[in-house]
Motif scaffolding. Structure first.
Motif, PDB file in Angstrom:
ATOM      1  N   ARG A  76       2.473   1.261  -0.082  1.00 22.33           N
ATOM      2  CA  ARG A  76       1.880   1.705  -1.399  1.00 22.33           C
ATOM      3  C   ARG A  76       2.640   1.527  -2.475  1.00 22.33           C
ATOM      4  O   ARG A  76       2.583   1.384  -3.697  1.00 22.33           O
ATOM      5  CB  ARG A  76       1.404   3.048  -0.913  1.00 22.33           C
ATOM      6  CG  ARG A  76       0.768   3.738  -2.124  1.00 22.33           C
ATOM      7  CD  ARG A  76      -0.014   3.163  -3.131  1.00 22.33           C
ATOM      8  NE  ARG A  76      -1.143   2.233  -2.699  1.00 22.33           N
ATOM      9  CZ  ARG A  76      -2.550   2.738  -2.615  1.00 22.33           C
ATOM     10  NH1 ARG A  76      -2.875   3.998  -2.984  1.00 22.33           N
ATOM     11  NH2 ARG A  76      -3.333   1.804  -1.996  1.00 22.33           N
ATOM     12  N   MET A 127       5.421   0.066  -2.768  1.00 21.96           N
ATOM     13  CA  MET A 127       5.845  -1.454  -3.283  1.00 21.96           C
ATOM     14  C   MET A 127       4.508  -1.908  -4.075  1.00 21.96           C
ATOM     15  O   MET A 127       4.789  -2.685  -4.985  1.00 21.96           O
ATOM     16  CB  MET A 127       5.748  -2.517  -2.079  1.00 21.96           C
ATOM     17  CG  MET A 127       7.099  -2.166  -1.251  1.00 21.96           C
ATOM     18  SD  MET A 127       7.211  -3.246   0.158  1.00 21.96           S
ATOM     19  CE  MET A 127       8.303  -4.370  -0.698  1.00 21.96           C
ATOM     20  N   SER A 159      -4.919  -0.477  -4.999  1.00 20.72           N
ATOM     21  CA  SER A 159      -5.007  -1.726  -4.445  1.00 20.72           C
ATOM     22  C   SER A 159      -6.161  -1.760  -3.323  1.00 20.72           C
ATOM     23  O   SER A 159      -6.651  -0.787  -2.974  1.00 20.72           O
ATOM     24  CB  SER A 159      -3.627  -1.960  -3.547  1.00 20.72           C
ATOM     25  OG  SER A 159      -3.734  -2.058  -2.300  1.00 20.72           O
ATOM     26  N   TYR A 213      -2.458  -5.644 -10.622  1.00 18.91           N
ATOM     27  CA  TYR A 213      -2.222  -6.116  -9.262  1.00 18.91           C
ATOM     28  C   TYR A 213      -3.706  -5.842  -8.460  1.00 18.91           C
ATOM     29  O   TYR A 213      -3.698  -7.031  -7.530  1.00 18.91           O
ATOM     30  CB  TYR A 213      -1.347  -4.910  -8.606  1.00 18.91           C
ATOM     31  CG  TYR A 213      -0.996  -5.149  -7.201  1.00 18.91           C
ATOM     32  CD1 TYR A 213       0.073  -5.919  -6.859  1.00 18.91           C
ATOM     33  CD2 TYR A 213      -1.643  -4.768  -6.055  1.00 18.91           C
ATOM     34  CE1 TYR A 213       0.475  -6.135  -5.563  1.00 18.91           C
ATOM     35  CE2 TYR A 213      -1.357  -4.864  -4.814  1.00 18.91           C
ATOM     36  CZ  TYR A 213      -0.280  -5.545  -4.433  1.00 18.91           C
ATOM     37  OH  TYR A 213       0.146  -5.913  -3.250  1.00 18.91           O
ATOM     38  N   GLN A 245       0.954  -7.988   8.594  1.00 16.82           N
ATOM     39  CA  GLN A 245       1.640  -7.043   7.925  1.00 16.82           C
ATOM     40  C   GLN A 245       3.134  -7.235   7.658  1.00 16.82           C
ATOM     41  O   GLN A 245       3.777  -6.968   6.623  1.00 16.82           O
ATOM     42  CB  GLN A 245       1.527  -5.492   8.335  1.00 16.82           C
ATOM     43  CG  GLN A 245       0.065  -4.989   8.066  1.00 16.82           C
ATOM     44  CD  GLN A 245      -0.158  -3.652   8.584  1.00 16.82           C
ATOM     45  OE1 GLN A 245       0.577  -3.237   9.793  1.00 16.82           O
ATOM     46  NE2 GLN A 245      -0.944  -3.003   7.970  1.00 16.82           N
ATOM     47  N   TYR A 288       3.762  -8.647   4.068  1.00 14.40           N
ATOM     48  CA  TYR A 288       3.458  -7.726   3.013  1.00 14.40           C
ATOM     49  C   TYR A 288       4.477  -7.439   1.935  1.00 14.40           C
ATOM     50  O   TYR A 288       4.249  -7.984   0.796  1.00 14.40           O
ATOM     51  CB  TYR A 288       2.859  -6.160   3.482  1.00 14.40           C
ATOM     52  CG  TYR A 288       1.335  -6.481   3.750  1.00 14.40           C
ATOM     53  CD1 TYR A 288       0.780  -7.565   4.001  1.00 14.40           C
ATOM     54  CD2 TYR A 288       0.654  -5.235   3.702  1.00 14.40           C
ATOM     55  CE1 TYR A 288      -0.485  -7.595   4.434  1.00 14.40           C
ATOM     56  CE2 TYR A 288      -0.517  -5.059   4.241  1.00 14.40           C
ATOM     57  CZ  TYR A 288      -1.405  -6.247   4.532  1.00 14.40           C
ATOM     58  OH  TYR A 288      -2.456  -6.247   4.942  1.00 14.40           O
ATOM     59  N   PRO A 289       5.741  -7.314   2.341  1.00 10.38           N
ATOM     60  CA  PRO A 289       6.642  -7.005   1.300  1.00 10.38           C
ATOM     61  C   PRO A 289       7.071  -8.246   0.444  1.00 10.38           C
ATOM     62  O   PRO A 289       7.044  -7.932  -0.605  1.00 10.38           O
ATOM     63  CB  PRO A 289       7.981  -6.885   2.181  1.00 10.38           C
ATOM     64  CG  PRO A 289       7.511  -6.035   3.525  1.00 10.38           C
ATOM     65  CD  PRO A 289       6.132  -6.796   3.710  1.00 10.38           C
ATOM     66  N   ILE A 342       3.698  -8.916  -1.484  1.00  9.99           N
ATOM     67  CA  ILE A 342       3.829  -7.878  -2.860  1.00  9.99           C
ATOM     68  C   ILE A 342       4.788  -8.447  -4.089  1.00  9.99           C
ATOM     69  O   ILE A 342       4.314  -8.259  -5.216  1.00  9.99           O
ATOM     70  CB  ILE A 342       3.947  -6.488  -2.534  1.00  9.99           C
ATOM     71  CG1 ILE A 342       2.870  -5.953  -1.446  1.00  9.99           C
ATOM     72  CG2 ILE A 342       4.171  -5.591  -3.547  1.00  9.99           C
ATOM     73  CD1 ILE A 342       3.144  -4.652  -0.741  1.00  9.99           C
ATOM     74  N   LEU A 343       6.187  -8.780  -3.566  1.00  8.18           N
ATOM     75  CA  LEU A 343       6.814  -9.299  -4.674  1.00  8.18           C
ATOM     76  C   LEU A 343       6.300 -10.513  -5.263  1.00  8.18           C
ATOM     77  O   LEU A 343       6.664 -10.736  -6.480  1.00  8.18           O
ATOM     78  CB  LEU A 343       8.095  -9.525  -3.762  1.00  8.18           C
ATOM     79  CG  LEU A 343       9.235  -8.515  -3.946  1.00  8.18           C
ATOM     80  CD1 LEU A 343      10.275  -9.095  -3.191  1.00  8.18           C
ATOM     81  CD2 LEU A 343       9.770  -8.182  -5.409  1.00  8.18           C
ATOM     82  N   TYR A 403       3.894  -9.613  -7.792  1.00  5.97           N
ATOM     83  CA  TYR A 403       4.407  -9.068  -9.091  1.00  5.97           C
ATOM     84  C   TYR A 403       4.920 -10.134  -9.975  1.00  5.97           C
ATOM     85  O   TYR A 403       4.795 -10.389 -11.175  1.00  5.97           O
ATOM     86  CB  TYR A 403       5.285  -8.145  -8.836  1.00  5.97           C
ATOM     87  CG  TYR A 403       4.339  -6.675  -8.873  1.00  5.97           C
ATOM     88  CD1 TYR A 403       4.172  -6.257  -9.904  1.00  5.97           C
ATOM     89  CD2 TYR A 403       4.233  -5.838  -7.755  1.00  5.97           C
ATOM     90  CE1 TYR A 403       3.317  -5.085 -10.164  1.00  5.97           C
ATOM     91  CE2 TYR A 403       3.693  -4.602  -7.676  1.00  5.97           C
ATOM     92  CZ  TYR A 403       3.276  -4.313  -8.898  1.00  5.97           C
ATOM     93  OH  TYR A 403       2.447  -3.294  -9.050  1.00  5.97           O
TER      94      TYR A 403
END
Lengths: 75, 691
Positions: free
Chosen positions: A27, A29, B60, B96, B214, B217-218, B221-222, B225
């Motif tokens: 969340r 992030m 989100s 987003y 998952q 995910y990091p 997400i980057l 963006y």
């Protein structure tokens, strides 16, 4: 240095996010707190358990226990 | 019919847009999580029907709380046109969610709100470039001023659907395809399932597959963006140090001492102004107007056409007394709602949540509970529903259970009447004391629950700060008016309905004949049978007990039941009547204080109990009933006996009761332990405790 140790109004850059709870980590992030994001601690609450931080052009409250798991460097 | 969903991040103005388009007055506020369930309204315009849906905010599709879950379900499953409302001032964060819709191949249109504020700080937005880059139709609007006429016109000119839509090729080529490829190689899942899983929707996937997906995910997400930054690079220019949400005034407001003292001063000053200085004067005027315009002409007419005592008594004491005594408090209710609207609209609630978060965390709550408590000052039922914006289960249960200890508007009439009768000019301090006592008990109960059965696993307060805004007086009056109308309707239907039943039961003898002697009535017969239970707290009068029973339906009924029982139609009449020992309902100072404390704490009203059952289950509903009744009884007992005897007497008796209760629990526990068969020797050897 962790985010909770950073001085007030001193711009910092996020190096690592070590929050164990995946849900909260994702969340944060999704709100724009990623590695390389500029972050600024604007205020600390009376018992210093909650911080007011600025990132992604917005202002959020963040608990100190989460801020401790965010590694930052002074910008 | 056009079904239109209004989707977006929290606090971007979705409910404001919904209200403007449908001419509604749904609850809005400058605070995250005001809308917790979907609302919809159909509007007719030029022979076309538009069914607008206002959804709770979501950052989100990867939902974080119950309200986000509701919004996601509607946004993905419903066949409708979708509007994603975004705030120009936090466009990067807002896009987003749009990007997730694009990944999932879902059609939508973007409306951009709060552009004036954005321009004021010398930021710029090229709407044409943004539309082209995103491949989505974008428009700037003012959610407060838009009308269905403008909306329908724009709707006919521009399609809701993508301009030259192609299957997300830009996003696919940019980043999405690489994740799909890797996951496909590992698990051989179809493309749609993978894209949904990358957006937090895991249908028919194993734990291992979810964890694997998952893990991307990091990075994902980057990538999202980076993609947004690429779009914004050419279409938006934002000033370097622009921060949305903080104002200069925050430097002072956020200082803990200033915030705490400021809030306490505002609260007590408002209570004094509303309930003791301005409110009563307006009430008197309203009472006179209603009496001379409606009641007096009606009663004169009734006297002229009938001499039936039952009928005359029924209207004068059954109908009018129950309505008039409660409706007199409408001006105070209106003023209180205006006070709450000022707090919500100005953005001060978020500041209070932040400032009081530390203090509340001692009691196992978090800052969001402040908002729930403030709503609870109006109505506990509404505030129980508002807990949906809490993301942790135990925290939510705790907040719902503590909520009924906060004095709602329905309890105020009885406080003011009894406090005025026995404490005269000091009534203000008694009423304020009751508010503080409710808060104090709520915090103590929260502390005990947090240390025993409802420990919070994590205490996260992740709240976005909205900017402080000037009060919109028109909106403030509209909200106040609507709340007063809602309360008036409630009074009309509940108080009149139940009030009439109470009057009939209190004027009907066992042979079903009319009786003017209330003590001979059916209601008092039954109330008298159980009144001995309330003798230790000084409330053993059948009249008071019947009031307390009826009060469980709705607390407003306490005043109407008392006025029916004492045969009075005005507030001043009721105040003087409860001090006279010959009346059916009467108190002395000790029983009056005991009654006030008992009323404050004894049971949530029926509508709140229904919400508690719906939101957290039957067990917690009964827990709320039993725990509140026990706490109310014990506190009233101590207070009453302190007045009658002395504090030592009441504490000794209380200590003895608590000791007996603990002994009983201990004995029960011992018996149950002995009955458990040891897992090592199959006998009752009590070794299990040593394991």
């Amino acid at each position: 240095m962790s985010l909770s140790e950073i001085k007030l109004n001193a711009p910092a850059v996020v190096k690592e996010i070590n929050i164990i709870d995946k849900k909260i980590k994702f969340r944060l992030m999704e709100l724009g707190l990623n590695v390389g994001t500029k972050i600024l601690v604007k205020n600390r609450s009376i018992m210093k358990r909650t911080l007011l931080v600025v990132f992604n052009s917005s202002c959020f409250t963040l608990k100190e226990n989460l801020a401790r798991d965010i590694v930052v460097n002074y910008a | 019919m056009h079904k239109i969903l209004i989707i977006g991040n929290p606090n971007v103005g979705k409910s404001t847009l919904f209200n403007s388009l449908t001419k509604s007055s749904e609850h809005t506020g400058n605070f995250h999580g005001v809308t917790v369930e979907e609302k919809h309204k159909i509007v007719n315009f030029q022979n076309e029907e538009y069914d607008f849906y206002d959804l709770p905010g979501m950052y989100s599709l990867n939902s974080f709380s119950f309200e986000e879950e509701v919004a996601r379900k509607f946004a993905l499953d419903m066949k409708a046109d979708r509007i994603v409302l975004i705030d120009a001032n936090s466009i990067r964060k807002n896009l987003y969610l749009c990007l997730q819709f694009l990944e999932m191949n879902i059609d939508f249109k973007i409306l951009i709100n709060n552009y004036d504020y954005f321009k004021k700080y010398k930021n710029n937005l090229d709407i044409e470039k943004l539309s082209n880059k995103l491949n989505v139709c974008c428009e700037i609007i003012n959610a407060k001023k838009i009308k269905i006429k403008d909306f329908a016109l724009k709707n006919s000119e521009k399609s809701y659907h993508f301009v030259n839509f192609q299957k997300n090729s830009l996003i696919f080529d940019s980043y999405l395809s690489k994740y799909i490829k890797i996951i496909k190689n590992k698990y051989n899942l179809d493309e749609k399932t993978i894209i949904y899983a990358l957006n937090g929707i895991f249908d028919n996937l194993s734990e291992e597959q979810i964890n694997y997906i998952q893990s991307f995910y990091p990075e994902l997400i980057l990538d999202r963006y980076n993609y947004i930054d690429n779009i914004l690079k050419d279409s938006v220019s934002i000033q370097k140090n622009f921060v949305y949400g903080l104002n200069r005034a925050d430097r002072i407001i956020l200082k803990p001492i200033v915030a705490t003292l400021g809030f306490l001063f505002c609260f007590f000053a408002s209570v004094y102004l509303i309930f003791f200085l301005i409110g009563p004067k307006i009430s008197e005027g309203l009472n006179l107007i209603i009496y001379f315009i409606f009641i007096n002409p009606f009663m004169n007419f009734l006297y002229s056409v009938t001499s039936n005592v039952w009928l005359i008594e029924f209207f004068s004491n059954g109908v009018f007394s129950s309505i008039l005594t409660v409706i007199s408090f409408l001006p105070q209710i209106l003023l209180l709602f205006i006070f709450l609207t000022i707090l919500e609209d100005s953005g001060l609630v978020s500041r209070m949540a932040y400032v009081f978060d530390d203090f509340l965390s001692i009691f196992g709550l978090n800052g969001k509970a402040i908002y729930i408590m403030l709503l609870g000052l109006g109505c506990n039922t509404v505030s129980s529903l508002a807990t949906r914006n809490m993301n942790e289960k135990n925290l939510r249960i705790k907040t719902i259970l503590l909520n009924p200890y906060i004095s709602c508007i329905a309890r105020l009439p009885i406080y003011v009447i009894i406090a005025s009768a026995f404490f005269g000019e000091r009534a203000y301090f008694v009423v304020t004391g009751l508010y503080l006592l409710g808060l104090f008990v709520a915090l103590i109960v929260g502390f005990v629950l947090n240390k025993t059965i409802l420990k919070s696993n994590s205490n996260t307060l992740l709240l976005e700060f909205p900017p402080l805004r000037a009060i919109d007086f028109k909106h403030m009056l509209v909200v106040g008016r609507d709340n007063a109308i809602d309360t008036a309707k409630r009074i009309f239907f509940i108080v009149l309905g139940v009030g009439v039943i109470v009057w009939v039961l209190s004027h009907t003898a066992f042979d079903l004949s009319y009786t003017a002697i209330i003590t001979d009535s059916i209601l008092f017969y039954f109330a008298d049978k159980i009144s001995f239970l309330f003798a230790p707290i000084g409330l053993d009068s059948a009249g008071i007990v019947s009031g307390l029973i009826v009060g469980i339906m709705a607390k407003e009924l306490l005043v109407s039941t008392f006025s029916i029982s004492n045969n009075v139609t005005t507030i001043s009449g009721l105040i003087s009547s409860i001090c006279v020992a010959t009346n059916v309902i009467h108190f002395n100072t000790a029983s009056a204080v005991s009654f006030l404390v008992f009323t404050l704490l004894y049971c949530p009203c029926v509508s709140n109990l229904a919400v508690i059952k719906k939101e957290i289950g039957r067990f917690w509903m009964w827990f709320a009933v039993i725990s509140q009744f026990s706490i109310a009884y014990l506190l009233s007992f101590v207070i009453y006996n302190t007045f009658i005897h002395n504090i030592f007497y009441s504490l000794i008796v209380l200590f003895a009761i608590v000791l007996i209760l603990i002994s009983i629990i201990y004995i029960i526990k011992k018996i149950r332990t002995k009955k458990i068969v040891c897992m090592f020797c199959s006998k009752n050897c009590n070794k299990k405790n040593n394991k």
